[in-house]
Design a protein around this motif. Structure first.
Motif, mmCIF file in Angstrom:
data_model
loop_
_atom_site.group_PDB
_atom_site.id
_atom_site.type_symbol
_atom_site.label_atom_id
_atom_site.label_comp_id
_atom_site.label_asym_id
_atom_site.label_seq_id
_atom_site.Cartn_x
_atom_site.Cartn_y
_atom_site.Cartn_z
ATOM 1 N N LEU A 211 0.817 -1.213 0.000
ATOM 2 C CA LEU A 211 0.000 0.000 0.000
ATOM 3 C C LEU A 211 0.851 1.264 0.000
ATOM 4 C CD1 LEU A 211 -2.766 -1.057 2.567
ATOM 5 C CD2 LEU A 211 -2.938 -0.967 0.071
ATOM 6 N N SER A 212 1.961 1.225 0.704
ATOM 7 C CA SER A 212 2.753 2.458 0.848
ATOM 8 C C SER A 212 4.007 2.487 -0.002
ATOM 9 C CB SER A 212 3.145 2.630 2.320
ATOM 10 O OG SER A 212 3.998 1.564 2.736
ATOM 11 N N ARG A 213 4.441 1.306 -0.464
ATOM 12 C CA ARG A 213 5.719 1.196 -1.204
ATOM 13 C C ARG A 213 6.862 1.776 -0.383
ATOM 14 N NH1 ARG A 213 5.242 -2.510 -4.733
ATOM 15 N NH2 ARG A 213 6.890 -1.614 -6.054
ATOM 16 N N SER A 214 6.766 1.608 0.956
ATOM 17 C CA SER A 214 7.780 2.138 1.856
ATOM 18 C C SER A 214 8.861 1.084 2.061
ATOM 19 C CB SER A 214 7.144 2.510 3.210
ATOM 20 O OG SER A 214 8.142 2.834 4.151
ATOM 21 N N LEU A 215 10.117 1.509 1.924
ATOM 22 C CA LEU A 215 11.227 0.577 2.102
ATOM 23 C C LEU A 215 11.334 0.096 3.546
ATOM 24 C CD1 LEU A 215 13.968 2.330 -0.072
ATOM 25 C CD2 LEU A 215 12.380 0.519 -0.724
ATOM 26 N N ALA A 216 10.865 0.920 4.506
ATOM 27 C CA ALA A 216 10.920 0.522 5.915
ATOM 28 C C ALA A 216 10.047 -0.703 6.162
ATOM 29 C CB ALA A 216 10.481 1.690 6.799
ATOM 30 N N ASN A 217 8.903 -0.774 5.515
ATOM 31 C CA ASN A 217 8.027 -1.936 5.695
ATOM 32 C C ASN A 217 8.647 -3.189 5.096
ATOM 33 O OD1 ASN A 217 5.945 -0.585 7.058
ATOM 34 N ND2 ASN A 217 5.110 0.190 5.132
#
Length: 302
Positions: A211-217
């Protein structure tokens, strides 16, 4: 005539023997002048005699009526100025209701082959009554009282201690008989529970990344995967580099491909617009974790 002569001689000898034992040397007394029903009282019997004379005092089999024998205390023989003193204290009690109660014991004197039974003077004791005696011929009227008196309940310690001991023995028997089986079942249950928790958390991180395309996830998902395998197989891959992890799992193709994609995205900041590549990495890592869980679950639990 001969028989009468022998009988007369025996009587004369007996009379001489009795005369040789003065009655004044044998005394008896109660150490208290009064007693109560059931109360212990001491009766003292003493005899002074020549040191060479053998004397036998009554034992517990003697007739102490109306008293009951409780015990006795023997005082060792004491000899002074050519006379010996034997003394025994008898511990008695009475349940008779006579106002004045008497006791007379006898001692046995051994004189060669003859045996002489010497009675002691009679000793008396007065009974103290603790209950009032009715003056008239009729007994006092009894008052009826059937009312229940409240009783404070007490904790039944013996039953509870016995019950606790029985439960302890039952628990010990279960541990001895089924301890290993129960332990294996618990460990398998904990293994399934940890695996289900890992899959749920892993899916949540993947969904957040999608959903966020966040590298942290994505990094959290990879870290969770390493920590789970470290606990599952009791190793330290969570502190190894990607190259060391691949080597630890003997260059598994799925692990190698998935970790290379993850390193390229996380450390190379090469996030592709195509989601298929990152989705493939997540799927490969999850499938590998499933296979490793199946291997561990098939192994016998120690």
């Amino acid at each position: 005539m001969r028989k009468r002569g022998l009988l007369l001689a025996v009587l004369l000898l007996t009379g001489v023997a009795q005369a040789q034992v003065p009655a004044t040397e044998l005394t008896s007394r109660f150490r208290r002048s009064t007693t109560r029903v059931g109360q212990p009282i001491d009766y003292e019997l003493s005899y002074r005699h020549a040191p060479a004379q053998e004397v036998i005092f009554p034992d517990s089999t003697a007739d102490f009526a109306p008293f009951e024998f409780v015990g006795k205390t023997y005082v060792p023989t004491r000899t002074r100025h050519g006379r010996s003193l034997d003394r025994t204290v008898y511990h008695l009690r009475t349940f008779a209701l006579d106002s004045v109660q008497r006791l007379r014991l006898s001692i046995t004197v051994l004189q060669g082959r003859d045996t002489l039974l010497l009675p002691a003077p009679e000793a008396t004791v007065r009974l103290l009554r603790t209950a009032p005696t009715p003056e008239g011929p009729e007994p006092p009227a009894l008052r009826q009282n059937t009312a229940l008196v409240p009783v404070q309940p007490e904790f039944n310690w013996p039953y509870w201690v016995a019950g606790a001991g029985l439960l302890g023995l039952l628990g010990l028997a279960l541990v001895v008989g089924f301890g290993s089986r129960l332990r294996r079942r618990y460990q398998r249950y904990k293994l399934r529970k940890n695996h289900a928790y890992f899959l749920a958390q892993y899916a949540r991180h993947v969904e957040r990344f999608t959903l966020s395309r966040s590298l942290a996830n994505m990094e959290r998902a990879i870290t969770l995967w390493k920590n789970y395998l470290s606990v599952l197989e009791n190793n330290i891959i969570n502190s190894l580099t990607t190259k060391e992890v691949v080597a630890h799992f003997q260059n598994d193709a799925d692990v190698s491909m998935a970790l290379q994609i993850a390193d390229k995205v996380i450390y190379g900041n090469q996030l592709s617009e195509e989601e298929a590549e990152t989705d493939l990495a997540f799927v490969l890592l999850r499938n590998f974790a499933e296979r490793r869980y199946a291997l561990v679950a098939e192994q016998p639990v120690e």
